[in-house]
Design an enzyme around this catalytic site. Structure first.
Site, mmCIF file in Angstrom:
data_model
loop_
_atom_site.group_PDB
_atom_site.id
_atom_site.type_symbol
_atom_site.label_atom_id
_atom_site.label_comp_id
_atom_site.label_asym_id
_atom_site.label_seq_id
_atom_site.Cartn_x
_atom_site.Cartn_y
_atom_site.Cartn_z
ATOM 1 N N GLY A 211 0.783 -1.231 0.000
ATOM 2 C CA GLY A 211 0.000 0.000 0.000
ATOM 3 C C GLY A 211 0.812 1.275 0.000
ATOM 4 C CD GLU A 236 -3.499 -0.462 5.262
ATOM 5 O OE1 GLU A 236 -2.659 0.061 4.514
ATOM 6 O OE2 GLU A 236 -3.218 -0.894 6.384
ATOM 7 C CG ASP A 237 -1.055 -3.282 2.194
ATOM 8 O OD1 ASP A 237 -1.458 -4.141 3.007
ATOM 9 O OD2 ASP A 237 0.150 -2.979 2.076
ATOM 10 C CE1 TYR A 238 -3.286 -11.233 0.373
ATOM 11 C CE2 TYR A 238 -4.999 -11.129 2.053
ATOM 12 C CZ TYR A 238 -4.338 -11.820 1.067
ATOM 13 O OH TYR A 238 -4.734 -13.089 0.737
ATOM 14 C CB ALA A 241 -5.000 -5.779 -3.271
#
Length: 394
Positions: A211, A236-238, A241
């Site tokens: 992220g 949170e980025d995982y 996505a």
């Protein structure tokens, strides 16, 4: 004896499969870097993407020597329609003064400062970004970490990749040229081991995104519940996505790297960061337990033993030759990711490479030892599946 022989044969087969997989990863990442990164495109993929408005969400906490120069690069982007949404959690944070200074210096840039955040979960980054996300006025949102610096055409490069079927564009994480051995160590890692896994995963269809710099369609995020839906996760980025991919959207990688340029860095900070990332991967992806065998020294031992068992080759000679080939392959990849001359010598590279490879197994074992992580101002206990709970001091 028959069972032992069968186990040894299985280990030998595993060694040869490991050899093929790892060198395929080397090959894919080197070729991809040479063909894709740092390439100037003579024409855009979709004309509308040049004019698509972008809301830049910038999470800020604290200051370092490079913060103001990094932030300023976002105020000088060569892009026709974008807004800068600066998000700071605390009124007393020194980053507030930095933001106000830049807002005064660039009055013609569409920029706003949000202070206070909004508590919607345990993730402090999401909490900080919430007011900016709710106030975003464009259909594309670009979440970009505070330590990233950009070129004037970086946003144009990102939006050029945002074609009709793409829902997320991400930049390959890398590190800017800085002084000191700790900076060299980070640059070697983000130019060798990290892009090998990151690129080969994306080339083979595995959604691997960090992220640090992500351009996403806001309506797709809203369909998934908005940023609130990801506040229960530390990574949170995982999960952002994954939510985009689950709705049928493709990913694309920018031709420019996401250039990290933090003014605060040390070997200890690098090690702590790697341990934290490994803990998150272990809790989200059980296959992470196989990660150590993808590192040079352990992989070379396993493959060397397999070569000795099957062909009766000298194991240590094979080990040394395999490590040397790996070392040279990593140097080729690093120069490709750099896209120009390195700021350190080949000897510096060799020392940093050896130390980084030597740290790999220790970092993994440290991550297994303690399931809690410290991030920003909080401590969290990770749960299987990627959720977490905050550890409150009594």
């Amino acid at each position: 004896m028959a069972l032992l022989e069968l186990a040894m044969q299985g280990l030998a087969v595993f060694g040869f499969i490991l050899f093929l997989v790892l060198w395929l990863m080397h090959f894919m990442s080197i070729v991809y870097v040479r063909l894709h990164l740092h390439k100037k495109r003579s024409e855009v993929k979709q004309p509308f993407s040049q004019l698509a408005g972008v809301s830049l969400l910038k999470p800020l906490k604290g200051v370092d020597p490079n913060l103001i120069s990094n932030l300023e690069t976002f105020f000088t982007l060569d892009y026709p329609k974008y807004e800068v949404l600066l998000c700071v959690q605390d009124q007393d944070d020194p980053a507030v003064d930095v933001c106000k200074k830049l807002l005064g210096k660039y009055p013609n840039v569409d920029a706003r400062l949000f202070i206070g955040g909004k508590k919607v979960g345990i993730n402090p980054k999401i909490n900080n970004l919430m007011p900016g996300y709710e106030g975003a006025k464009y259909g594309l949102v670009w979440i970009c970490d505070s330590g990233i610096r950009v070129k004037p055409d970086t946003l144009t490069d990102l939006t050029n990749q945002m074609t009709e079927k793409v829902g997320l564009v991400h930049g390959l994480p890398y590190v800017a040229d800085r002084q000191g051995f700790a900076a060299t160590l980070e640059q070697v890692y983000f130019g060798t081991s990290h892009p090998r896994s990151y690129i080969s995963a994306n080339v083979t269809g595995i959604k691997c995104v960090t992220g640090m710099s992500c351009l996403m369609r806001k309506d797709v995020l809203d369909q998934a519940g908005g940023l609130v839906a990801f506040a229960q996760y530390i990574a949170e980025d995982y999960f952002m996505a994954k939510a985009i991919a689950d709705r049928g959207w493709k990913f694309s990688m920018a031709t420019q790297v996401a250039l990290q340029n933090s003014g605060s860095y040390s070997i200890g900070q690098f090690q702590s960061r790697m341990i934290r990332w490994t803990k998150l991967r272990i809790n989200m992806l059980p296959g992470t337990v196989l990660e150590p065998v993808s590192e040079c020294f352990l992989a070379s031992l396993i493959i060397g033993w397999a070569a000795h068992y099957v062909f009766r080759w000298d194991m240590m000679v094979f080990f040394m030759c395999h490590c040397l080939a790996w070392f040279l392959s990593d140097y080729i990849q690093l120069t490709g990711v750099q896209g120009g001359a390195l700021c350190f010598s080949k000897l510096d590279f060799a020392v940093a490479w050896f130390i980084r490879e030597s740290m790999a197994v220790q970092i993994f074992l440290s991550a297994l030892w303690d399931p809690t992580i410290s991030w920003r101002t909080g401590r969290y206990r990770l749960r299987c599946g990627g959720t977490a709970e905050e550890i409150l001091d009594v």
